[in-house]
Design a protein around this motif. Structure first.
Motif, PDB file in Angstrom:
ATOM      1  N   GLN A  11      -5.520   4.235   7.282  1.00 54.82           N
ATOM      2  CA  GLN A  11      -4.454   5.146   6.869  1.00 54.82           C
ATOM      3  C   GLN A  11      -4.170   4.978   5.382  1.00 54.82           C
ATOM      4  OE1 GLN A  11      -1.750   3.307   9.752  1.00 54.82           O
ATOM      5  NE2 GLN A  11      -1.319   5.364  10.534  1.00 54.82           N
ATOM      6  N   ASP A  12      -3.864   6.077   4.722  1.00 49.89           N
ATOM      7  CA  ASP A  12      -3.383   6.054   3.347  1.00 49.89           C
ATOM      8  C   ASP A  12      -1.862   6.163   3.414  1.00 49.89           C
ATOM      9  OD1 ASP A  12      -2.529   6.549   0.776  1.00 49.89           O
ATOM     10  OD2 ASP A  12      -4.122   7.963   0.302  1.00 49.89           O
ATOM     11  N   ARG A  55       1.683   1.650  -3.705  1.00 49.27           N
ATOM     12  CA  ARG A  55       0.542   1.082  -4.423  1.00 49.27           C
ATOM     13  C   ARG A  55       0.675   1.254  -5.936  1.00 49.27           C
ATOM     14  NH1 ARG A  55      -3.044  -2.874  -3.124  1.00 49.27           N
ATOM     15  NH2 ARG A  55      -5.171  -2.416  -3.811  1.00 49.27           N
ATOM     16  N   ARG A  85      -9.706  -5.178  -0.242  1.00 54.46           N
ATOM     17  CA  ARG A  85      -8.723  -4.177  -0.656  1.00 54.46           C
ATOM     18  C   ARG A  85      -8.012  -4.569  -1.951  1.00 54.46           C
ATOM     19  NH1 ARG A  85      -8.359  -3.885   4.990  1.00 54.46           N
ATOM     20  NH2 ARG A  85      -6.570  -5.260   5.194  1.00 54.46           N
ATOM     21  N   SER A 108     -13.961  -2.214   3.572  1.00 56.51           N
ATOM     22  CA  SER A 108     -12.848  -1.278   3.574  1.00 56.51           C
ATOM     23  C   SER A 108     -13.189  -0.094   4.463  1.00 56.51           C
ATOM     24  CB  SER A 108     -12.576  -0.792   2.147  1.00 56.51           C
ATOM     25  OG  SER A 108     -11.488   0.103   2.122  1.00 56.51           O
ATOM     26  N   LEU A 155       0.819  -1.208   0.000  1.00 53.89           N
ATOM     27  CA  LEU A 155       0.000   0.000   0.000  1.00 53.89           C
ATOM     28  C   LEU A 155       0.857   1.264   0.000  1.00 53.89           C
ATOM     29  CD1 LEU A 155      -2.870  -0.994   2.453  1.00 53.89           C
ATOM     30  CD2 LEU A 155      -2.896  -0.984  -0.035  1.00 53.89           C
ATOM     31  N   GLU A 156       2.031   1.205   0.603  1.00 52.06           N
ATOM     32  CA  GLU A 156       2.937   2.352   0.589  1.00 52.06           C
ATOM     33  C   GLU A 156       3.397   2.655  -0.838  1.00 52.06           C
ATOM     34  OE1 GLU A 156       7.243   3.730   2.528  1.00 52.06           O
ATOM     35  OE2 GLU A 156       6.355   1.783   3.036  1.00 52.06           O
ATOM     36  N   PHE A 192      -6.832   2.395  -4.597  1.00 55.42           N
ATOM     37  CA  PHE A 192      -6.043   3.043  -3.544  1.00 55.42           C
ATOM     38  C   PHE A 192      -6.807   2.963  -2.215  1.00 55.42           C
ATOM     39  CE2 PHE A 192      -4.814   5.114  -7.531  1.00 55.42           C
ATOM     40  CZ  PHE A 192      -3.441   4.863  -7.521  1.00 55.42           C
ATOM     41  N   LEU A 214      -7.495   2.458   1.931  1.00 58.41           N
ATOM     42  CA  LEU A 214      -6.848   2.658   3.219  1.00 58.41           C
ATOM     43  C   LEU A 214      -6.448   1.304   3.777  1.00 58.41           C
ATOM     44  CD1 LEU A 214      -9.267   5.275   4.862  1.00 58.41           C
ATOM     45  CD2 LEU A 214      -7.258   5.703   3.423  1.00 58.41           C
ATOM     46  N   ASN A 215      -5.469   1.302   4.676  1.00 56.50           N
ATOM     47  CA  ASN A 215      -5.096   0.038   5.309  1.00 56.50           C
ATOM     48  C   ASN A 215      -6.063  -0.282   6.442  1.00 56.50           C
ATOM     49  OD1 ASN A 215      -4.367   1.668   7.471  1.00 56.50           O
ATOM     50  ND2 ASN A 215      -2.201   1.116   7.438  1.00 56.50           N
TER      51      ASN A 215
END
Length: 589
Positions: A559-560, A129, A547, A230, A126-127, A552, A554-555
């Motif tokens: 958090q994005d 993505r 997810r 999500s 995700l960091e 994109f 959030l976790n």
């Protein structure tokens, strides 16, 4: 020739041999065989193999570039040797002899591989993505999502629905989750709310006379993440129809869902028509109001069989039994593993017996069952020799939760589970109200805007806990895709419904003044539903986590990690919004 490409990487075939081409894309993979470089070049449309001969500018340029760098190449399409044809690749009969290379973008060292599905953790994915989405599976999932949404729009329009947009900035609404609030700069101390759903607005559109509405609607809820939910935002197919009853909504949604799941389900059957299962029946037979009907086993309430029993584990408790036929060849290890699984679900253990050829019972609890218990049990279940019976005992909700999972797991382990199929159902006849166990207060159990079955007469004359609502859920393979309802469109019914739940008339008018005002100017009977787009795609893509179908997300902590949200705001901006912060004290370490 175009500045960057004459063709896409995935479109070249044997009929293009001897054609001069220009391609652009990402350096997907590279192999050096005796100085000859073989490069896989990737773009949105597919892969093609490049060949760079020793001593050429192309060999020197491509040999030193890092993977995932972006290049433009010129070359000629040639046939692969017979031994090098790749039948699994659409472009596998040809390759490109590269004559010229232009580097368009150099990639730094990538944090994880793109060309394999390695076990990189989700936080890292995700960091980065934008890199994760380059992977084949994720790229495919996002294109599936796009195609599904496009097909839904086409089909809804063909069914006579009108696509309309509803506001993103609105007032707070008691939808059942926390709102995301947006402070107003112009109106100090006041807040907008992001919509949990367009519920009230789509009803207002029906009152305005638009008859059939739909929207691929963004919804915002400040709630915790789950595998099928999500945090923060999600999208739903929001639908509303006028002058309809429950069955009218079902007919539209069944047609749409059947066609979408047949078209995009990869050959998996989508069963139709969808069975209608009353809520209370679903809880008894399946232990859940979102049953996985691929599991071809059912639970049976056997509380009466053990009423007055001396067996302390069952005496005075709610008891549910699961009959699993044809288990004669199962070893003790099967029963031990089922017990371990039940413990993982929160049970203290899992009681069981086996039915012998002479219809006697064996197993850990058989000695505690009287002949009367055995006769009544076998009769209630219709058990035949070779069957196994699992039991759950305790409070109704606790037993339901555990035995629901046991039912599906036992079906999977014993061949009573349908693979590669979509099993839909409607859950209907939800109770309008429930009692809070702590306070004893009567509360809405589902959607407060639903029409009670029996209308005002039922509200005035029946025990609230006996009143059913025109509410329904659509479920597929154990996943709730949506809730819906025939709406309450009569002011007096609405006042009474909320009065039972503890709201006086003034409170109702303060909370829902816009809706009530609209109802008083002639509202048609109407109803609707809102299947979740993310969950639909999750099922179609056969992904275990929602997810994996969102570009994109959030976790799990909302958090994005890519963009750094939520972020802090400086004091000047806070003053402009008339806000000050009160941060919680640091946790003790």
């Amino acid at each position: 020739m175009h500045r960057y490409r004459s063709h896409h990487c995935g479109e070249l075939r044997s009929q293009d041999i001897d054609t001069d081409v220009r391609l652009s894309g990402w350096l997907h993979n590279r192999r050096d065989l005796g100085g000859i470089l073989f490069i896989d070049l990737r773009d949105h449309y597919g892969l093609v193999q490049l060949v760079a001969r020793p001593g050429t500018q192309a060999n020197e340029a491509l040999g030193s570039l890092s993977k995932e760098s972006v290049v433009r190449i010129d070359g000629r399409v040639v046939a692969r040797g017979a031994d090098n044809v790749n039948p699994e690749l659409p472009t596998g009969e040809i390759e490109i002899e590269v004559s010229d290379v232009e580097v368009l973008g150099v990639a730094e060292q990538i944090p994880f591989t793109i060309n394999t599905e390695d076990g990189v953790n989700e936080e890292k994915r995700l960091e980065y993505r934008f890199l994760d989405l380059r992977r084949e599976r994720m790229h495919r999932n996002l294109l599936l999502r796009t195609a599904v949404i496009s097909a839904i729009r086409h089909k809804m329009t063909a069914l006579g629905f009108n696509e309309m947009a509803t506001p993103i900035l609105s007032a707070t609404s008691p939808e059942g989750a926390r709102d995301f609030l947006v402070p107003s700069r112009l109106h100090a101390g006041r807040f907008y709310a992001l919509p949990q759903a367009p519920q009230q607005f789509k009803q207002l559109l029906m009152i305005a006379g638009f008859d059939r509405y739909f929207q691929i609607a963004p919804c915002f809820r400040d709630e915790d993440a789950r595998a099928d939910r999500s945090p923060g935002e999600f999208y739903q197919l929001d639908v509303e129809m006028s002058f309809v009853e429950q069955e009218d909504v079902f007919q539209v949604v069944e047609k749409l869902m059947s066609e979408i799941f047949e078209e995009f389900g990869g050959g998996r059957e989508a069963t139709s028509p969808f069975p209608r299962i009353p809520f209370r029946e679903a809880m008894l037979k399946y232990g859940s109001d979102k049953p996985d009907l691929r599991a071809q086993l059912e639970l049976t309430d056997v509380t009466d069989v053990f009423a007055g029993s001396d067996f302390k584990a069952f005496a005075g408790k709610h008891v549910r039994a699961l009959l699993v036929p044809d288990t004669a060849d199962q070893t003790r290890k099967f029963f031990d593993r089922m017990g371990d699984f039940a413990v993982e679900q929160g049970a203290k253990g899992l009681a069981w017996v086996r039915v012998g050829e002479d219809r006697t019972l064996t197993g850990p609890i058989a000695k505690f069952l009287t002949e009367e218990n055995t006769t009544a049990l076998l009769g209630a279940l219709g058990a035949e020799p070779g069957a196994a019976i699992f039991f759950g005992a305790g409070e109704f909700d606790e037993v339901s939760k555990i035995m629901s999972a046991v039912r599906v797991e036992a079906a999977r382990r014993t061949g009573h589970f349908e693979e590669n199929v979509f099993r839909f159902c409607w859950i209907v006849d939800f109770p309008m109200y429930e009692k809070d166990e702590d306070t004893g207060k009567i509360e809405f159990s589902h959607n407060p805007f639903s029409m009670p079955q029996g209308g005002l007469e039922a509200l005035e004359g029946k025990d609230p806990l006996d009143i059913l609502a025109w509410q329904y859920d659509i479920v597929c393979n154990g996943v709730e895709l949506s809730s819906g309802a025939i709406r309450n469109h009569e002011p007096e019914v609405m006042y009474k419904a909320f009065e039972i739940a503890g709201y006086d008339k003034d409170a109702v008018e303060e909370e829902f003044g816009g809706m009530l005002r609209a109802f008083k100017f002639g509202a048609p009977p109407h109803g609707g539903i809102a299947p979740g787009i993310d969950r639909i795609v999750m099922l179609l893509a056969d992904e275990p986590n929602i997810r994996e179908t969102i570009a994109f997300p959030l976790n799990g902590n909302a958090q994005d990690l890519l963009m750094g949200a939520p972020s802090e705001v400086d004091d000047a901006r806070l003053r402009e919004l008339h806000l000050s912060l009160r941060k919680p004290p640091p946790a003790n370490k």
